[in-house]
Design a protein around this motif. Structure first.
Motif, PDB file in Angstrom:
ATOM      1  N   ALA A 146       0.852  -1.191   0.000  1.00  0.00           N
ATOM      2  CA  ALA A 146       0.000   0.000   0.000  1.00  0.00           C
ATOM      3  C   ALA A 146       0.889   1.243   0.000  1.00  0.00           C
ATOM      4  N   ALA A 147       0.322   2.342  -0.501  1.00  0.00           N
ATOM      5  CA  ALA A 147       1.086   3.583  -0.596  1.00  0.00           C
ATOM      6  C   ALA A 147       0.165   4.783  -0.427  1.00  0.00           C
ATOM      7  N   ILE A 148       0.764   5.897  -0.046  1.00  0.00           N
ATOM      8  CA  ILE A 148       0.093   7.198  -0.043  1.00  0.00           C
ATOM      9  C   ILE A 148       0.836   8.053  -1.050  1.00  0.00           C
ATOM     10  N   LEU A 149       0.137   8.554  -2.044  1.00  0.00           N
ATOM     11  CA  LEU A 149       0.751   9.193  -3.205  1.00  0.00           C
ATOM     12  C   LEU A 149       0.643  10.708  -3.136  1.00  0.00           C
ATOM     13  N   ASP A 150       1.669  11.354  -3.632  1.00  0.00           N
ATOM     14  CA  ASP A 150       1.696  12.819  -3.738  1.00  0.00           C
ATOM     15  C   ASP A 150       0.726  13.246  -4.843  1.00  0.00           C
ATOM     16  N   ARG A 151      -0.332  13.940  -4.459  1.00  0.00           N
ATOM     17  CA  ARG A 151      -1.338  14.335  -5.462  1.00  0.00           C
ATOM     18  C   ARG A 151      -0.865  15.487  -6.344  1.00  0.00           C
ATOM     19  N   LEU A 152       0.263  16.123  -5.984  1.00  0.00           N
ATOM     20  CA  LEU A 152       0.804  17.221  -6.782  1.00  0.00           C
ATOM     21  C   LEU A 152       1.989  16.775  -7.635  1.00  0.00           C
ATOM     22  N   GLY A 176       9.155  -4.014 -10.241  1.00  0.00           N
ATOM     23  CA  GLY A 176       8.696  -5.392 -10.320  1.00  0.00           C
ATOM     24  C   GLY A 176       7.566  -5.741  -9.383  1.00  0.00           C
ATOM     25  N   ARG A 177       6.951  -4.756  -8.742  1.00  0.00           N
ATOM     26  CA  ARG A 177       5.839  -5.006  -7.825  1.00  0.00           C
ATOM     27  C   ARG A 177       4.679  -4.081  -8.184  1.00  0.00           C
ATOM     28  N   THR A 178       3.513  -4.458  -7.714  1.00  0.00           N
ATOM     29  CA  THR A 178       2.321  -3.635  -7.922  1.00  0.00           C
ATOM     30  C   THR A 178       2.026  -2.864  -6.644  1.00  0.00           C
ATOM     31  N   LEU A 179       2.164  -1.557  -6.712  1.00  0.00           N
ATOM     32  CA  LEU A 179       1.848  -0.695  -5.576  1.00  0.00           C
ATOM     33  C   LEU A 179       0.444  -0.141  -5.754  1.00  0.00           C
ATOM     34  N   THR A 180      -0.243   0.050  -4.636  1.00  0.00           N
ATOM     35  CA  THR A 180      -1.605   0.566  -4.675  1.00  0.00           C
ATOM     36  C   THR A 180      -1.712   1.782  -3.773  1.00  0.00           C
ATOM     37  N   ALA A 181      -2.050   2.925  -4.363  1.00  0.00           N
ATOM     38  CA  ALA A 181      -2.212   4.166  -3.604  1.00  0.00           C
ATOM     39  C   ALA A 181      -3.661   4.265  -3.137  1.00  0.00           C
ATOM     40  N   TYR A 182      -3.835   4.328  -1.813  1.00  0.00           N
ATOM     41  CA  TYR A 182      -5.170   4.396  -1.231  1.00  0.00           C
ATOM     42  C   TYR A 182      -5.546   5.812  -0.801  1.00  0.00           C
ATOM     43  N   ASP A 183      -4.564   6.675  -0.729  1.00  0.00           N
ATOM     44  CA  ASP A 183      -4.848   8.053  -0.323  1.00  0.00           C
ATOM     45  C   ASP A 183      -3.746   8.957  -0.863  1.00  0.00           C
ATOM     46  N   THR A 184      -3.906  10.255  -0.674  1.00  0.00           N
ATOM     47  CA  THR A 184      -2.939  11.226  -1.204  1.00  0.00           C
ATOM     48  C   THR A 184      -2.569  12.240  -0.139  1.00  0.00           C
ATOM     49  N   SER A 200       5.161   1.706   3.731  1.00  0.00           N
ATOM     50  CA  SER A 200       5.658   1.155   4.997  1.00  0.00           C
ATOM     51  C   SER A 200       7.101   0.703   4.814  1.00  0.00           C
ATOM     52  N   ASP A 201       7.802   0.541   5.904  1.00  0.00           N
ATOM     53  CA  ASP A 201       9.188   0.088   5.812  1.00  0.00           C
ATOM     54  C   ASP A 201       9.268  -1.317   5.208  1.00  0.00           C
ATOM     55  N   GLN A 202       8.276  -2.156   5.478  1.00  0.00           N
ATOM     56  CA  GLN A 202       8.293  -3.496   4.908  1.00  0.00           C
ATOM     57  C   GLN A 202       8.050  -3.468   3.404  1.00  0.00           C
ATOM     58  N   THR A 203       7.150  -2.619   2.950  1.00  0.00           N
ATOM     59  CA  THR A 203       6.928  -2.471   1.510  1.00  0.00           C
ATOM     60  C   THR A 203       8.176  -1.914   0.845  1.00  0.00           C
ATOM     61  N   PHE A 204       8.830  -0.975   1.509  1.00  0.00           N
ATOM     62  CA  PHE A 204      10.065  -0.395   0.971  1.00  0.00           C
ATOM     63  C   PHE A 204      11.115  -1.482   0.781  1.00  0.00           C
ATOM     64  N   LEU A 205      11.270  -2.349   1.763  1.00  0.00           N
ATOM     65  CA  LEU A 205      12.285  -3.404   1.674  1.00  0.00           C
ATOM     66  C   LEU A 205      11.937  -4.433   0.600  1.00  0.00           C
ATOM     67  N   SER A 206      10.648  -4.612   0.322  1.00  0.00           N
ATOM     68  CA  SER A 206      10.276  -5.516  -0.765  1.00  0.00           C
ATOM     69  C   SER A 206      10.571  -4.887  -2.128  1.00  0.00           C
ATOM     70  N   LEU A 207      10.536  -3.549  -2.197  1.00  0.00           N
ATOM     71  CA  LEU A 207      10.905  -2.862  -3.430  1.00  0.00           C
ATOM     72  C   LEU A 207      12.410  -2.889  -3.650  1.00  0.00           C
ATOM     73  N   PHE A 208      13.152  -2.869  -2.547  1.00  0.00           N
ATOM     74  CA  PHE A 208      14.614  -2.860  -2.618  1.00  0.00           C
ATOM     75  C   PHE A 208      15.149  -3.998  -1.746  1.00  0.00           C
ATOM     76  N   PRO A 209      15.115  -5.221  -2.250  1.00  0.00           N
ATOM     77  CA  PRO A 209      15.488  -6.389  -1.445  1.00  0.00           C
ATOM     78  C   PRO A 209      16.940  -6.392  -0.985  1.00  0.00           C
TER      79      PRO A 209
END
Length: 390
Positions: A146-152, A176-184, A200-209
């Motif tokens: 999950a992610a929170i995306l910069d709307r600007l 190589g992963r599918t991220l999903t932005a639920y809010d901005t 999250s830190d865990q999602t970050f580590l999955s993006l950069f193993p």
């Protein structure tokens, strides 16, 4: 205008009358001063924008002390910091909590254009380290990927950003992963990236193993109410075993990065030279106009000099011309500069604007440097001998 200046100066406005006598030269001179003002305003706007965009990511978090690697001049560069140093810092009685902060650039293929998002990996259970706007939505980051995306962010349309909700999230591929932005949240593009992303830190580590959970990029510390960050930072430098770490208050870290971006990064240095060039252009233009005017009226000035008028009288006339050029040239300059910066801000999403303080500084500088040019232009008249001119 002539009557107004006559009342203001208490004499006939000779400088004004000489300027408007040759309207073509007068218009060219005003255009030159306005052009110099535009150069200065654009460069100052870019420098100011660099400062604002540099501080923007710091506003996403709340902390009192920042621990970084020795080579970390900004939030997005430098080495990693061992998490064990956070545990040592917690031994100080004034340190109440700490959080590791992971930072990296994440690409997003938007089809026609690729954008790069400055991505922060944070602990989704540490809302007290985040700005209120972000802390209110941090629970969504407990979901994997999950992610929170910069709307600007650049490349993201307003319609797309407005549609991002818990019920209608936005998914995209990256690393190589599918991220999903639920809010901005409100961020905006800067000089180093096109926007921001929070995971999250865990999602970050999955993006950069290749990264390790025990080695974040920075460590944020919170202090007890009333504690002095500078004093605690000084103690931590003695307490923590690694003397190479940069341990400073959060406010000092912000100031140091702005100074680094504006004085050591090539972009900041270029903007600084742009301001200097604009000032020099204005001085040269005003000096050339006034020098030509003095040369054209040298015999008239010499007549006054032979009649007993002091050098101060001539200096006053020429400085009068210079100040008029500076004031009247400033008006179209600030209008054109505001228009250019507004257009650039719309295209780049950078925080480009002309503040009141900036406008006042440029106005005073324009008048002062115009007057200086006038003083330099009168040197030829001071050396002139009336007997040699007739």
């Amino acid at each position: 205008m002539t009557r107004f200046l006559a009342r203001l100066l208490g004499r006939l406005p000779i400088g004004w009358l000489q300027l408007v006598h040759q309207r073509g030269r007068f218009a060219a001179a005003l255009s030159g001063v306005a052009f110099a003002n535009v150069l200065v305003f654009v460069q100052l706007g870019l420098m100011s924008s660099m400062g604002v965009s540099t501080l923007r990511p710091y506003q996403f978090f709340q902390g009192d002390i920042l621990i970084s690697a020795a080579d970390a001049n900004t939030l997005v560069d430098g080495g990693n910091v061992a998490r064990q140093w956070m545990l040592q810092a917690l031994a100080d009685p004034d340190v109440v909590d700490g959080m590791g902060l992971f930072v990296a650039m994440v690409p997003w293929d938007r089809g026609e254009t690729d954008i790069s998002l400055t991505t922060f990996g944070i602990d989704p259970f540490r809302a007290d380290f985040l700005a209120p706007e972000i802390a209110a939505d941090i629970d969504v980051l407990q979901v994997r990927d999950a992610a929170i995306l910069d709307r600007l962010a650049r490349g993201l349309t307003q319609e797309e950003a407005a549609a991002i909700r818990l019920q209608t999230p936005l998914s995209f591929e990256s690393q190589g992963r599918t991220l999903t932005a639920y809010d901005t949240f409100a961020g905006g593009g800067g000089f180093g990236g096109d926007g921001y992303l929070l995971v999250s830190d865990q999602t970050f580590l999955s993006l950069f193993p290749a990264r390790s959970s025990g080695a974040p990029d920075h460590i944020l510390l919170r202090l007890r109410p009333g504690a002095q960050p500078d004093a605690v930072a000084a103690r931590l430098k003695e307490l923590i075993a690694d003397p190479t770490l940069r341990i400073r208050s959060y406010a000092d870290a912000m100031d140091e990065e702005v100074r680094f971006q504006q004085t050591q990064r090539p972009t900041g240095v270029i903007f600084g030279f742009g301001v200097l060039i604009g000032v020099l252009v204005g001085i040269v233009i005003v000096f050339q106009v006034l020098s030509a005017d003095v040369a054209d009226h040298l015999r008239e000035y010499a007549t006054f000099k032979a009649m007993g008028y002091a050098q101060g009288f001539f200096l006053g006339v020429v400085v009068e011309e210079a100040v008029i050029l500076g004031v009247l040239g400033f008006i179209p300059g600030v209008i054109a500069g505001w228009g250019i910066l507004t257009l650039m801000a719309k295209v780049t999403t950078l925080p480009l604007f002309i503040s009141f303080g900036m406008a006042l500084t440029v106005f005073i500088g324009t008048v002062v440097f115009s007057a200086l040019s006038g003083m330099i232009a009168t040197r030829r008249l001071a050396a002139a001998d009336p007997a040699d001119l007739f």
